[in-house]
Design a protein around this motif. Structure first.
Motif, PDB file in Angstrom:
ATOM      1  N   GLN A 120       0.580   0.306 -13.853  1.00 58.22           N
ATOM      2  CA  GLN A 120       0.097   0.862 -14.139  1.00 58.22           C
ATOM      3  C   GLN A 120      -0.984   0.615 -15.270  1.00 58.22           C
ATOM      4  OE1 GLN A 120       2.310   3.778 -16.939  1.00 58.22           O
ATOM      5  NE2 GLN A 120       4.289   2.944 -15.989  1.00 58.22           N
ATOM      6  N   LEU A 121      -1.226  -0.835 -14.610  1.00 60.29           N
ATOM      7  CA  LEU A 121      -2.314  -2.084 -16.038  1.00 60.29           C
ATOM      8  C   LEU A 121      -3.258  -2.794 -14.883  1.00 60.29           C
ATOM      9  CD1 LEU A 121      -0.033  -3.430 -18.987  1.00 60.29           C
ATOM     10  CD2 LEU A 121      -1.627  -1.383 -18.581  1.00 60.29           C
ATOM     11  N   LYS A 122      -2.684  -3.209 -13.743  1.00 58.69           N
ATOM     12  CA  LYS A 122      -3.654  -3.894 -12.611  1.00 58.69           C
ATOM     13  C   LYS A 122      -2.659  -3.750 -11.764  1.00 58.69           C
ATOM     14  CE  LYS A 122      -5.382  -8.647 -12.630  1.00 58.69           C
ATOM     15  NZ  LYS A 122      -5.639  -9.704 -13.521  1.00 58.69           N
ATOM     16  N   THR A 123      -3.638  -4.057 -10.604  1.00 52.47           N
ATOM     17  CA  THR A 123      -2.837  -3.879  -9.032  1.00 52.47           C
ATOM     18  C   THR A 123      -4.551  -4.410  -8.460  1.00 52.47           C
ATOM     19  OG1 THR A 123      -4.009  -1.172  -8.087  1.00 52.47           O
ATOM     20  CG2 THR A 123      -1.578  -1.808  -8.915  1.00 52.47           C
ATOM     21  N   GLY A 124      -4.583  -4.024  -6.612  1.00 51.52           N
ATOM     22  CA  GLY A 124      -5.364  -4.180  -5.813  1.00 51.52           C
ATOM     23  C   GLY A 124      -6.218  -3.141  -6.131  1.00 51.52           C
ATOM     24  N   LYS A 125      -7.689  -3.713  -5.619  1.00 50.34           N
ATOM     25  CA  LYS A 125      -8.901  -2.187  -5.435  1.00 50.34           C
ATOM     26  C   LYS A 125      -7.757  -1.283  -4.667  1.00 50.34           C
ATOM     27  CE  LYS A 125     -11.945  -5.579  -6.013  1.00 50.34           C
ATOM     28  NZ  LYS A 125     -13.009  -6.369  -5.638  1.00 50.34           N
ATOM     29  N   HIS A 126      -8.001  -0.298  -5.039  1.00 50.08           N
ATOM     30  CA  HIS A 126      -7.272   0.987  -4.008  1.00 50.08           C
ATOM     31  C   HIS A 126      -8.436   1.384  -2.644  1.00 50.08           C
ATOM     32  CE1 HIS A 126      -3.689   2.865  -6.268  1.00 50.08           C
ATOM     33  NE2 HIS A 126      -3.983   1.691  -6.817  1.00 50.08           N
ATOM     34  N   LEU A 127      -8.178   1.217  -1.637  1.00 50.64           N
ATOM     35  CA  LEU A 127      -9.195   1.525  -0.844  1.00 50.64           C
ATOM     36  C   LEU A 127      -8.780   3.140  -0.089  1.00 50.64           C
ATOM     37  CD1 LEU A 127      -9.583  -1.464   1.263  1.00 50.64           C
ATOM     38  CD2 LEU A 127     -11.389  -0.251   0.001  1.00 50.64           C
ATOM     39  N   GLU A 128      -9.575   4.175   0.151  1.00 54.11           N
ATOM     40  CA  GLU A 128      -9.379   5.260   1.177  1.00 54.11           C
ATOM     41  C   GLU A 128      -9.033   4.195   2.656  1.00 54.11           C
ATOM     42  OE1 GLU A 128      -8.634   8.324  -1.007  1.00 54.11           O
ATOM     43  OE2 GLU A 128      -8.215   7.168  -2.680  1.00 54.11           O
ATOM     44  N   PRO A 129      -8.555   5.166   3.646  1.00 53.77           N
ATOM     45  CA  PRO A 129      -8.160   5.374   4.700  1.00 53.77           C
ATOM     46  C   PRO A 129      -9.448   5.165   4.962  1.00 53.77           C
ATOM     47  CG  PRO A 129      -6.605   7.036   3.725  1.00 53.77           C
ATOM     48  CD  PRO A 129      -7.304   6.525   3.060  1.00 53.77           C
ATOM     49  N   LYS A 130     -10.420   6.114   4.597  1.00 56.89           N
ATOM     50  CA  LYS A 130     -11.866   5.919   6.128  1.00 56.89           C
ATOM     51  C   LYS A 130     -12.321   4.021   5.593  1.00 56.89           C
ATOM     52  CE  LYS A 130     -12.904  10.078   7.830  1.00 56.89           C
ATOM     53  NZ  LYS A 130     -13.856  11.106   7.494  1.00 56.89           N
ATOM     54  N   GLU A 131     -12.415   3.583   3.808  1.00 53.98           N
ATOM     55  CA  GLU A 131     -12.781   2.552   3.272  1.00 53.98           C
ATOM     56  C   GLU A 131     -12.080   1.500   4.451  1.00 53.98           C
ATOM     57  OE1 GLU A 131     -14.188   3.575  -0.575  1.00 53.98           O
ATOM     58  OE2 GLU A 131     -12.039   3.706  -0.688  1.00 53.98           O
ATOM     59  N   PHE A 132     -11.104   1.474   4.359  1.00 52.35           N
ATOM     60  CA  PHE A 132      -9.873   0.549   5.079  1.00 52.35           C
ATOM     61  C   PHE A 132     -10.043   0.228   6.046  1.00 52.35           C
ATOM     62  CE2 PHE A 132      -6.472  -1.280   6.825  1.00 52.35           C
ATOM     63  CZ  PHE A 132      -5.487  -1.352   6.021  1.00 52.35           C
ATOM     64  N   THR A 169       3.862   2.086   3.962  1.00 50.56           N
ATOM     65  CA  THR A 169       4.512   2.770   4.595  1.00 50.56           C
ATOM     66  C   THR A 169       3.359   3.901   3.507  1.00 50.56           C
ATOM     67  OG1 THR A 169       6.687   2.344   4.735  1.00 50.56           O
ATOM     68  CG2 THR A 169       6.207   4.442   4.724  1.00 50.56           C
ATOM     69  N   GLY A 170       4.133   4.215   2.284  1.00 50.45           N
ATOM     70  CA  GLY A 170       3.270   5.526   1.501  1.00 50.45           C
ATOM     71  C   GLY A 170       2.112   4.588   0.392  1.00 50.45           C
ATOM     72  N   GLY A 171       2.251   3.479   0.322  1.00 46.43           N
ATOM     73  CA  GLY A 171       1.601   2.561  -1.486  1.00 46.43           C
ATOM     74  C   GLY A 171       1.991   2.076  -2.274  1.00 46.43           C
ATOM     75  N   ILE A 172       3.557   2.494  -2.156  1.00 49.49           N
ATOM     76  CA  ILE A 172       4.327   2.037  -3.636  1.00 49.49           C
ATOM     77  C   ILE A 172       4.639   0.293  -3.487  1.00 49.49           C
ATOM     78  CG2 ILE A 172       6.199   2.788  -2.273  1.00 49.49           C
ATOM     79  CD1 ILE A 172       7.547   3.403  -5.016  1.00 49.49           C
ATOM     80  N   LYS A 173       4.489  -0.861  -2.432  1.00 45.19           N
ATOM     81  CA  LYS A 173       5.065  -1.680  -1.914  1.00 45.19           C
ATOM     82  C   LYS A 173       3.496  -1.986  -2.866  1.00 45.19           C
ATOM     83  CE  LYS A 173       8.611  -1.186   1.527  1.00 45.19           C
ATOM     84  NZ  LYS A 173       9.616  -1.526   2.533  1.00 45.19           N
ATOM     85  N   CYS A 174       2.517  -1.851  -2.043  1.00 46.94           N
ATOM     86  CA  CYS A 174       1.328  -2.057  -2.174  1.00 46.94           C
ATOM     87  C   CYS A 174       1.303  -2.278  -3.599  1.00 46.94           C
ATOM     88  CB  CYS A 174       0.455  -1.933  -1.482  1.00 46.94           C
ATOM     89  SG  CYS A 174       0.537  -1.684   0.477  1.00 46.94           S
ATOM     90  N   GLU A 175       1.442  -1.709  -4.665  1.00 51.35           N
ATOM     91  CA  GLU A 175       1.118  -1.496  -5.854  1.00 51.35           C
ATOM     92  C   GLU A 175       1.643  -3.092  -6.326  1.00 51.35           C
ATOM     93  OE1 GLU A 175      -0.831   0.473  -7.212  1.00 51.35           O
ATOM     94  OE2 GLU A 175      -0.088   2.543  -6.670  1.00 51.35           O
ATOM     95  N   GLN A 186      -5.394  -2.578  -1.511  1.00 47.88           N
ATOM     96  CA  GLN A 186      -4.456  -1.793  -1.262  1.00 47.88           C
ATOM     97  C   GLN A 186      -4.904  -0.587  -0.247  1.00 47.88           C
ATOM     98  OE1 GLN A 186      -2.844  -1.524  -5.096  1.00 47.88           O
ATOM     99  NE2 GLN A 186      -2.109   0.555  -4.395  1.00 47.88           N
ATOM    100  N   LEU A 187      -4.469   0.000   0.765  1.00 47.62           N
ATOM    101  CA  LEU A 187      -4.815   1.189   1.063  1.00 47.62           C
ATOM    102  C   LEU A 187      -4.204   2.814   1.047  1.00 47.62           C
ATOM    103  CD1 LEU A 187      -5.801   2.480   3.544  1.00 47.62           C
ATOM    104  CD2 LEU A 187      -3.844   2.274   5.343  1.00 47.62           C
ATOM    105  N   HIS A 188      -4.729   2.844  -0.172  1.00 46.59           N
ATOM    106  CA  HIS A 188      -4.590   4.324  -0.537  1.00 46.59           C
ATOM    107  C   HIS A 188      -3.428   5.331   0.303  1.00 46.59           C
ATOM    108  CE1 HIS A 188      -4.391   6.491  -4.191  1.00 46.59           C
ATOM    109  NE2 HIS A 188      -5.038   8.119  -3.870  1.00 46.59           N
ATOM    110  N   GLY A 189      -2.503   5.327   0.083  1.00 46.56           N
ATOM    111  CA  GLY A 189      -1.360   6.510   0.407  1.00 46.56           C
ATOM    112  C   GLY A 189      -0.875   6.077   1.583  1.00 46.56           C
ATOM    113  N   GLY A 190      -1.450   4.991   1.730  1.00 42.60           N
ATOM    114  CA  GLY A 190      -0.298   3.721   2.882  1.00 42.60           C
ATOM    115  C   GLY A 190      -0.317   3.959   4.136  1.00 42.60           C
ATOM    116  N   ILE A 191       0.419   3.742   5.238  1.00 39.10           N
ATOM    117  CA  ILE A 191       0.376   4.210   6.455  1.00 39.10           C
ATOM    118  C   ILE A 191      -0.181   5.888   6.648  1.00 39.10           C
ATOM    119  CG2 ILE A 191       1.367   4.070   8.688  1.00 39.10           C
ATOM    120  CD1 ILE A 191       1.922   1.408   7.757  1.00 39.10           C
TER     121      ILE A 191
END
Length: 319
Positions: free
Chosen positions: A109-121, A180-186, A202-207
């Motif tokens: 909730q405070l700090k994670t990697g920068k979220h990348l949308e699929p097309k950015e990834f 898979t869905g993003g939760i582990k990457c958080e 991190q890949l936002h929304g995962g695979i």
């Protein structure tokens, strides 16, 4: 119109009295006729639920109506039948088991990697200064993974923290994590940042979201999912099968659970070996007295085990 939907989602958001919330949430899900599996913890929600489109919409509306979960993003799959048989909502210490329970160190909730949308990834993943990191377990990335991804020899996500030293060589790279869905990457990306990695994404929304929004390009194989489908197709651009049968080595995309419930290993097995081995990973499991009947799917509904009366009596005496 699809007969059913399956929703994959998570949300890191503090839940007061989460144990009571879990009990109430189970009743609510059952009232909608949903099936699925939801984990509730003090830190948030993690779930996959399945039901009619109307029931799933009602569920999403209710989640969004609760101000704590406004940031929830649902990945929606159209399916021919519900992806679960029963509805479970369980209270646990974490919504994804990592063993990282110090909120002063790891708090998505405070700090994670920068979220990348699929097309950015997609646009970044092949750059020279980038490394793609799969934070999932062996049986998941053996079935499918991004081309050229770094994979870890782990049986469960809770093993990830112990692998950090092996990743030190990538500290000067842009590290793109995915799951898979993003939760582990958080949590994985938060831990990498805590350990001194400077440029973590991190890949936002995962695979799953990547498949829907970027065509799954360069994701090789299939994606393991935690319901009775076991795996789903992701890549519609340049698909390829990379997994092989555990028993004969033949290329196959089919993932199953071992028919021996005391093993229950996740592995890939071709249909020919499935019939020959009766859905088991080994001859020992094939001859096990509790072996389940293999119906060709390799998915088994968990059934309650009989109470070990003698063992319970010993525990009660010890108490």
């Amino acid at each position: 119109m699809a007969k059913y939907n399956t929703l994959l989602y998570y949300c890191y958001s503090t839940i007061a009295d989460a144990e009571q919330f879990a009990a109430d949430h189970l009743k609510f899900c059952k009232s909608l006729g949903l099936t699925g599996r939801i984990i509730v913890a003090d830190e948030g929600l993690n779930g996959t639920v399945s039901g009619t489109p109307e029931a799933c919409q009602a569920y999403m509306d209710a989640v969004y109506a609760d101000g704590r979960f406004n940031s929830t993003e649902f990945k929606i799959d159209e399916v021919d039948e519900p992806s679960f048989v029963k509805m479970h909502v369980r209270y646990k210490s974490e919504i994804v088991h990592s063993g990282l329970r110090n909120p002063n160190i790891i708090n998505p909730q405070l700090k994670t990697g920068k979220h990348l949308e699929p097309k950015e990834f997609l646009a970044m993943k092949d750059d020279d200064d980038v490394v793609i990191l799969d934070v999932r377990s062996n049986y998941e990335h053996n079935l499918g993974k991004f081309k050229n991804a770094v994979t870890l020899d782990i049986e469960n996500f809770r093993d990830f923290p112990a692998m950090i030293n092996q990743l030190a060589q990538y500290k000067d790279k842009k590290v793109l994590t995915y799951c898979t869905g993003g939760i582990k990457c958080e949590k994985a990306s938060a831990l990498l940042l805590h350990e001194g990695f400077k440029d973590v994404y991190q890949l936002h929304g995962g695979i799953i979201k990547y498949g829907k929004e970027a065509g799954g390009e360069d994701f090789e194989g299939k994606c393991y999912v935690f319901d009775n489908r076991l795996s789903v197709d992701v890549n519609t651009v340049n698909p390829v099968v990379i997994s092989t049968c555990l028993n004969c080595g033949k290329v196959t995309p089919k993932m199953i659970n071992c028919a021996n419930p005391e093993c229950n290993e996740h592995f890939t097995q071709c249909d020919e070996c499935g019939e020959k081995m009766e859905g088991c990973c080994s001859e020992a499991c094939k001859s096990h007295p509790r072996k389940r009947v293999y119906d060709g799917t390799g998915y088994y509904v968990k059934v309650p085990q009989p109470v070990n009366v003698a063992k319970r009596a010993k525990i009660q005496l010890a108490e």
